[in-house]
Design a protein around this motif. Structure first.
Motif, PDB file in Angstrom:
ATOM      1  N   ARG A   1     -16.771  -4.418  -0.369  1.00 47.79           N
ATOM      2  CA  ARG A   1     -16.257  -2.790  -0.231  1.00 47.79           C
ATOM      3  C   ARG A   1     -16.519  -3.226   0.744  1.00 47.79           C
ATOM      4  O   ARG A   1     -16.071  -2.699   1.983  1.00 47.79           O
ATOM      5  CB  ARG A   1     -16.305  -2.076  -1.138  1.00 47.79           C
ATOM      6  CG  ARG A   1     -15.437  -2.537  -2.575  1.00 47.79           C
ATOM      7  CD  ARG A   1     -16.078  -1.294  -3.106  1.00 47.79           C
ATOM      8  NE  ARG A   1     -15.834  -1.372  -4.997  1.00 47.79           N
ATOM      9  CZ  ARG A   1     -16.387  -1.618  -5.970  1.00 47.79           C
ATOM     10  NH1 ARG A   1     -17.420  -2.083  -5.658  1.00 47.79           N
ATOM     11  NH2 ARG A   1     -16.168  -1.584  -7.142  1.00 47.79           N
TER      12      ARG A   1
ATOM     13  N   GLU B   1     -19.739  -4.480  -4.312  1.00 45.76           N
ATOM     14  CA  GLU B   1     -20.085  -3.790  -3.779  1.00 45.76           C
ATOM     15  C   GLU B   1     -20.415  -4.841  -2.161  1.00 45.76           C
ATOM     16  O   GLU B   1     -19.534  -3.609  -0.860  1.00 45.76           O
ATOM     17  CB  GLU B   1     -21.158  -2.817  -3.594  1.00 45.76           C
ATOM     18  CG  GLU B   1     -20.895  -1.814  -3.353  1.00 45.76           C
ATOM     19  CD  GLU B   1     -20.120  -0.189  -3.280  1.00 45.76           C
ATOM     20  OE1 GLU B   1     -19.251  -0.634  -3.752  1.00 45.76           O
ATOM     21  OE2 GLU B   1     -20.278  -0.086  -2.205  1.00 45.76           O
TER      22      GLU B   1
ATOM     23  N   PHE C   1      -9.185  -0.906   6.426  1.00 46.16           N
ATOM     24  CA  PHE C   1      -8.055  -0.668   5.418  1.00 46.16           C
ATOM     25  C   PHE C   1      -8.388   1.035   6.548  1.00 46.16           C
ATOM     26  O   PHE C   1      -7.269   1.604   5.958  1.00 46.16           O
ATOM     27  CB  PHE C   1      -8.714  -0.666   4.011  1.00 46.16           C
ATOM     28  CG  PHE C   1      -8.192  -1.934   3.613  1.00 46.16           C
ATOM     29  CD1 PHE C   1      -6.391  -2.078   3.293  1.00 46.16           C
ATOM     30  CD2 PHE C   1      -9.185  -3.401   3.785  1.00 46.16           C
ATOM     31  CE1 PHE C   1      -6.279  -3.164   2.721  1.00 46.16           C
ATOM     32  CE2 PHE C   1      -9.023  -4.309   2.414  1.00 46.16           C
ATOM     33  CZ  PHE C   1      -7.395  -4.197   2.429  1.00 46.16           C
TER      34      PHE C   1
ATOM     35  N   HIS D   1     -11.655  -8.358  -5.893  1.00 46.70           N
ATOM     36  CA  HIS D   1     -12.880  -8.683  -5.316  1.00 46.70           C
ATOM     37  C   HIS D   1     -13.518  -9.276  -6.516  1.00 46.70           C
ATOM     38  O   HIS D   1     -14.998 -10.231  -6.104  1.00 46.70           O
ATOM     39  CB  HIS D   1     -13.145  -7.170  -6.479  1.00 46.70           C
ATOM     40  CG  HIS D   1     -12.861  -6.094  -5.487  1.00 46.70           C
ATOM     41  ND1 HIS D   1     -12.644  -4.704  -5.652  1.00 46.70           N
ATOM     42  CD2 HIS D   1     -12.483  -5.883  -4.224  1.00 46.70           C
ATOM     43  CE1 HIS D   1     -12.754  -3.853  -4.444  1.00 46.70           C
ATOM     44  NE2 HIS D   1     -12.033  -4.448  -3.457  1.00 46.70           N
TER      45      HIS D   1
ATOM     46  N   VAL E   1     -15.214  -5.217   3.964  1.00 42.46           N
ATOM     47  CA  VAL E   1     -13.647  -4.882   4.142  1.00 42.46           C
ATOM     48  C   VAL E   1     -12.784  -3.165   4.425  1.00 42.46           C
ATOM     49  O   VAL E   1     -11.899  -3.239   5.169  1.00 42.46           O
ATOM     50  CB  VAL E   1     -12.358  -5.767   3.201  1.00 42.46           C
ATOM     51  CG1 VAL E   1     -12.901  -7.629   3.379  1.00 42.46           C
ATOM     52  CG2 VAL E   1     -12.545  -4.993   2.253  1.00 42.46           C
ATOM     53  N   ALA E   2     -13.454  -2.517   3.899  1.00 46.93           N
ATOM     54  CA  ALA E   2     -12.901  -1.303   3.914  1.00 46.93           C
ATOM     55  C   ALA E   2     -12.681  -0.478   5.340  1.00 46.93           C
ATOM     56  O   ALA E   2     -12.036   0.051   5.367  1.00 46.93           O
ATOM     57  CB  ALA E   2     -14.076  -0.191   2.614  1.00 46.93           C
TER      58      ALA E   2
ATOM     59  N   PHE F   1      -5.923  -5.868  -6.449  1.00 46.49           N
ATOM     60  CA  PHE F   1      -7.732  -5.661  -5.281  1.00 46.49           C
ATOM     61  C   PHE F   1      -8.886  -5.816  -6.461  1.00 46.49           C
ATOM     62  O   PHE F   1      -9.734  -6.922  -6.231  1.00 46.49           O
ATOM     63  CB  PHE F   1      -7.625  -4.544  -4.543  1.00 46.49           C
ATOM     64  CG  PHE F   1      -7.010  -4.528  -3.607  1.00 46.49           C
ATOM     65  CD1 PHE F   1      -7.573  -4.939  -2.007  1.00 46.49           C
ATOM     66  CD2 PHE F   1      -6.114  -3.952  -3.634  1.00 46.49           C
ATOM     67  CE1 PHE F   1      -7.472  -4.802  -0.917  1.00 46.49           C
ATOM     68  CE2 PHE F   1      -5.454  -3.998  -2.361  1.00 46.49           C
ATOM     69  CZ  PHE F   1      -5.903  -4.343  -0.778  1.00 46.49           C
TER      70      PHE F   1
ATOM     71  N   LEU G   1      -0.739  -2.498  -7.559  1.00 49.71           N
ATOM     72  CA  LEU G   1      -2.387  -3.215  -6.717  1.00 49.71           C
ATOM     73  C   LEU G   1      -3.620  -2.938  -6.559  1.00 49.71           C
ATOM     74  O   LEU G   1      -4.501  -3.588  -6.417  1.00 49.71           O
ATOM     75  CB  LEU G   1      -1.901  -2.014  -5.257  1.00 49.71           C
ATOM     76  CG  LEU G   1      -2.618  -1.912  -4.182  1.00 49.71           C
ATOM     77  CD1 LEU G   1      -1.674  -2.956  -3.022  1.00 49.71           C
ATOM     78  CD2 LEU G   1      -2.740  -0.193  -2.826  1.00 49.71           C
ATOM     79  N   HIS G   2      -3.644  -1.806  -7.843  1.00 47.86           N
ATOM     80  CA  HIS G   2      -4.950  -1.905  -8.196  1.00 47.86           C
ATOM     81  C   HIS G   2      -5.927  -2.948  -8.323  1.00 47.86           C
ATOM     82  O   HIS G   2      -7.408  -3.627  -8.992  1.00 47.86           O
ATOM     83  CB  HIS G   2      -5.330  -0.579  -8.908  1.00 47.86           C
ATOM     84  CG  HIS G   2      -5.429   0.838  -8.853  1.00 47.86           C
ATOM     85  ND1 HIS G   2      -4.879   1.379  -9.173  1.00 47.86           N
ATOM     86  CD2 HIS G   2      -5.804   0.484  -6.759  1.00 47.86           C
ATOM     87  CE1 HIS G   2      -4.811   2.532  -8.006  1.00 47.86           C
ATOM     88  NE2 HIS G   2      -4.957   2.455  -6.517  1.00 47.86           N
TER      89      HIS G   2
ATOM     90  N   VAL H   1       0.841  -1.504  -0.364  1.00 46.08           N
ATOM     91  CA  VAL H   1       0.578  -0.001   0.017  1.00 46.08           C
ATOM     92  C   VAL H   1       0.562   1.349   0.292  1.00 46.08           C
ATOM     93  O   VAL H   1       0.701   1.891  -0.861  1.00 46.08           O
ATOM     94  CB  VAL H   1      -0.975   0.042   1.303  1.00 46.08           C
ATOM     95  CG1 VAL H   1      -1.540   1.216   1.425  1.00 46.08           C
ATOM     96  CG2 VAL H   1      -2.284  -1.450   1.021  1.00 46.08           C
TER      97      VAL H   1
END
Lengths: 190, 190
Positions: free
Chosen positions: A144, A141, A151, A117, A147-148, A113, A109-110, A96
């Protein structure tokens, strides 16, 4: 050789973190000549991007507990446990951090992820089949939302991101999905 | 003098981002002598920590639309709009990046968000008074769930973090809160 360099990159990241990662250190640890590492990977960031590519390709144990609540809890706990792990944690943080400083690392990284997903979508699809959530639930979603908060705690607010935080984030995502608040926007692709 | 230095820090961050912030640049822009800036703020990171302290102290327009759904949507949109803003966005990103590289900046960032959570709690308390959500709803957790997906998109996955993403995150938080999934853990302080 590529595997040796990637293993050495992960080991160096685990020991030294992102600021301590150098081509020289990876060369010494891997036994690959420094000029070869420079030629093929270019820099510490190139090494990280390659390690991330490998991490994205590795199988990921998508939970299958029989309920959406259980699956999301297991998924969020995987994230919490990973960042708390003395070996995996520094590597995951380094990924990160590298992304904040390099476009190549950010792209890797993108992609990592996006792949996670996609893989995790399976647990939402099973919940749809079981009738736990609406048929047009947006799988990515749900993941996301589950887990969001972890993070956010780890990288933004510095709040605890352990098992309790994981369980709460998962429960919120599950409740929102069951309430129909995480369906795909009108006109979105399936 | 302190205000002049803080204004210059924000202006430099907006123009150059975190990697471009220097004591020299802030001194030149603020008109305060370089040795004074060094003596009182120490470094670029010290300047950022001080700017964050001021940002945390500033009044924050906690939305009051009459419904929890409306308030959370407005809150999430404030975050999305802030990061998309050509002046505010680079400053807000710089705060997060600085925290990844300095303990002082991290402490200032965490204090900033703790303050934001405290201030935003008002909108959840109003929803409790209106009977929209259970009385033991955890205000900070509702706020975390409403904004975390935006930070996840901005700093982790690199996905769009605009108005649509804000509205979806807010809707998920609202649904989870209404379903009673965001109550305080047993034994937690109010």
């Amino acid at each position: 050789m590529r595997d040796a360099v990637r293993d050495a990159t992960l080991a160096e990241l685990a020991e030294r973190g992102y600021p301590g990662l150098t081509v020289e250190g990876v060369a010494a640890r891997s036994g690959v000549h420094k000029t070869t590492v420079y030629r093929r990977w270019g820099s510490a960031v190139g090494l990280i991007a390659d390690a991330l590519d490998r991490a994205a390709a590795q199988p990921w144990p998508v939970p299958d507990t029989g309920t959406l609540a259980g699956d999301l809890r297991a998924l969020a706990r995987l994230v919490a446990t990973g960042y708390a792990d003395p070996v995996e944690g520094p590597v995951a943080r380094a990924f990160v951090l590298a992304a904040t400083q390099s476009g190549d690392a950010a792209r890797a990284l993108h992609a990592f992820f996006a792949r996670r997903h996609q893989q995790s979508a399976a647990l939402v699809e099973r919940a749809i089949e079981r009738g736990e959530v609406p048929a047009d639930t947006d799988a990515a979603e749900v993941v996301r939302v589950a887990v969001a908060p972890l993070f956010y705690r780890l990288f933004i607010t510095g709040e605890p991101a352990g098992e309790e935080a994981a369980d709460r984030a998962a429960a919120a995502a599950c409740a929102a999905a069951r309430a129909g608040a995480l369906t795909r926007p009108p006109g979105a692709a399936t």
